[in-house]
Design an enzyme around this catalytic site. Structure first.
Site, PDB file in Angstrom:
ATOM      1  N   LYS A 177       0.810   5.444   3.194  1.00  0.00           N
ATOM      2  CA  LYS A 177       1.721   4.789   3.204  1.00  0.00           C
ATOM      3  C   LYS A 177       2.514   5.022   1.879  1.00  0.00           C
ATOM      4  CE  LYS A 177       1.988   0.180   1.958  1.00  0.00           C
ATOM      5  NZ  LYS A 177       2.912  -0.094   0.914  1.00  0.00           N
ATOM      6  N   ASP A 223       7.571   3.393   3.676  1.00  0.00           N
ATOM      7  CA  ASP A 223       7.704   1.764   3.500  1.00  0.00           C
ATOM      8  C   ASP A 223       8.855   1.419   2.457  1.00  0.00           C
ATOM      9  OD1 ASP A 223       7.169  -0.992   3.190  1.00  0.00           O
ATOM     10  OD2 ASP A 223       5.378  -0.674   1.909  1.00  0.00           O
ATOM     11  N   LYS A 228      11.490  -0.607   3.624  1.00  0.00           N
ATOM     12  CA  LYS A 228      12.074  -1.995   3.858  1.00  0.00           C
ATOM     13  C   LYS A 228      13.754  -2.279   3.666  1.00  0.00           C
ATOM     14  CE  LYS A 228       7.995  -4.448   2.141  1.00  0.00           C
ATOM     15  NZ  LYS A 228       7.399  -3.508   1.582  1.00  0.00           N
ATOM     16  N   THR A 274       4.996 -12.001   2.657  1.00  0.00           N
ATOM     17  CA  THR A 274       4.100 -12.875   2.472  1.00  0.00           C
ATOM     18  C   THR A 274       4.129 -13.668   0.819  1.00  0.00           C
ATOM     19  OG1 THR A 274       2.628 -11.051   1.718  1.00  0.00           O
ATOM     20  CG2 THR A 274       2.137 -11.987   4.051  1.00  0.00           C
ATOM     21  N   ARG A 313      -6.206  -0.806  -2.846  1.00  0.00           N
ATOM     22  CA  ARG A 313      -7.083  -0.512  -4.006  1.00  0.00           C
ATOM     23  C   ARG A 313      -8.607  -0.311  -3.592  1.00  0.00           C
ATOM     24  NH1 ARG A 313      -4.195  -5.322  -6.829  1.00  0.00           N
ATOM     25  NH2 ARG A 313      -3.554  -5.618  -4.630  1.00  0.00           N
TER      26      ARG A 313
HETATM   27  O1  C5P Z   1      -4.068  -2.439  -2.792  1.00  0.00           O
HETATM   28  P1  C5P Z   1      -3.975  -3.380  -1.533  1.00  0.00           P
HETATM   29  O2  C5P Z   1      -4.924  -3.220  -0.434  1.00  0.00           O
HETATM   30  O3  C5P Z   1      -3.776  -4.980  -1.760  1.00  0.00           O
HETATM   31  O4  C5P Z   1      -2.712  -2.669  -1.020  1.00  0.00           O
HETATM   32  C1  C5P Z   1      -1.872  -3.534   0.182  1.00  0.00           C
HETATM   33  C2  C5P Z   1      -0.462  -2.693   0.272  1.00  0.00           C
HETATM   34  O5  C5P Z   1       0.201  -3.286   1.247  1.00  0.00           O
HETATM   35  C3  C5P Z   1       0.533  -2.526  -0.973  1.00  0.00           C
HETATM   36  O6  C5P Z   1       1.030  -1.609  -0.822  1.00  0.00           O
HETATM   37  C4  C5P Z   1       1.433  -3.945  -0.706  1.00  0.00           C
HETATM   38  O7  C5P Z   1       2.556  -3.685  -1.146  1.00  0.00           O
HETATM   39  C5  C5P Z   1       1.321  -3.728   0.720  1.00  0.00           C
HETATM   40  N1  C5P Z   1       1.964  -5.078   1.493  1.00  0.00           N
HETATM   41  C6  C5P Z   1       0.959  -6.378   1.280  1.00  0.00           C
HETATM   42  N2  C5P Z   1       1.451  -7.592   1.843  1.00  0.00           N
HETATM   43  C7  C5P Z   1       2.515  -7.458   2.629  1.00  0.00           C
HETATM   44  C8  C5P Z   1       3.344  -6.331   2.819  1.00  0.00           C
HETATM   45  C9  C5P Z   1       2.820  -5.105   2.222  1.00  0.00           C
HETATM   46  O8  C5P Z   1       0.049  -6.395   0.703  1.00  0.00           O
HETATM   47  N3  C5P Z   1       2.710  -8.845   3.218  1.00  0.00           N
END
Ligand code: C5P
Length: 233
Positions: free
Chosen positions: A32, A59, A61, A119, A211
């Protein structure tokens, strides 16, 4: 359509992204690219990762008037991304225009996924700032349904919402779910999290994992663990 793990490459430059992906010698993970990386590295990051054989969820949006979204989607489609997204709050007309813009001359197009309510938006902020006087769950489901009516392929949602979305929009309607953590991992700033295994049980089609993989001591091992738990070999 098979389940897959998408790595959120939340890096600030092309160099850092390529350095990270160079760890993967045997697999070509689905990745992504979000706003930070795209605005830093431009369309060249998409071209380079496609050249290297990765599938890409771009992504960005989108949310604008239908004509602007249509033309912008045509540009993203020409970059040959595999999945992209927009805000369902842009209306059904905007989403339909997006599909038109994305569809190539040969009839193919990338998958198009909607963001419902972010969220980070609480019930209180939605009511007070956006003057939407309904329960947030109802708004999320309504926006998902609008996306379905407009011909989109699915929504980004919490894994905990995925089965409700499937009930409302049909099991073919894709759920792309971030907020994934290993059972023994650190949850960081995510609040409502689930494990890859649980996301599989609930019926997510794609999990977006940042992460837990990008910050792992051994990113390849962490990715393989995600795949094993979510896709199941
Ligand atoms: O590092 P982590 O696993 O938290 O990353 C989650 C990814 O998904 C990030 O790129 C974050 O911006 C994205 N994201 C999220 N929650 C959402 C929409 C997108 O964590 N509701």
């Amino acid at each position: 359509m098979g389940r897959d793990v998408i790595i959120a490459c939340d890096f600030s430059s092309m160099e850092k992204t390529l350095e990270f992906l160079d760890n993967f010698k045997e697999e070509k993970p689905y990745v992504k690219i979000g706003m930070e990386l795209y605005y830093a590295a431009g369309a060249e990051i998409v071209r380079e990762l496609k050249r290297r054989g990765h599938k890409i969820f771009l992504d960005l949006k989108l949310h604008d008037i239908p004509n602007t979204v249509k033309k912008s989607m045509a540009v993203l489609s020409s970059l040959d991304v595999d999945m992209c997204n927009l805000h369902a709050s842009g209306t059904i007309a905007m989403m339909e225009a997006a599909i038109e813009g994305l569809t190539r001359e040969d009839g193919t197009r990338p998958l198009l996924i909607a963001v419902t309510q972010l969220t980070s938006t609480s019930q209180e902020r939605m009511t007070n700032d956006l003057l939407i006087d309904k329960p947030i769950d109802e708004v999320v489901m309504h926006y998902a349904h609008n996306a379905k009516l407009a011909g989109l392929d699915g929504v980004v949602c919490s894994p905990l919402e995925a089965s409700k979305v499937k009930d409302k929009c049909g099991k073919e309607f894709l759920t792309v779910t971030p907020g994934v953590r290993f059972a023994d991992g650190d949850i960081g700033d995510q609040v409502r999290v689930t494990t890859p295994e649980k996301a599989k049980e609930i019926g997510s089609d794609y999990i977006v994992v940042g992460r837990p993989i990008t910050a792992a001591e051994d990113p390849v091992a962490a990715y393989r663990r995600c795949v094993a738990e979510f896709v199941g070999e």
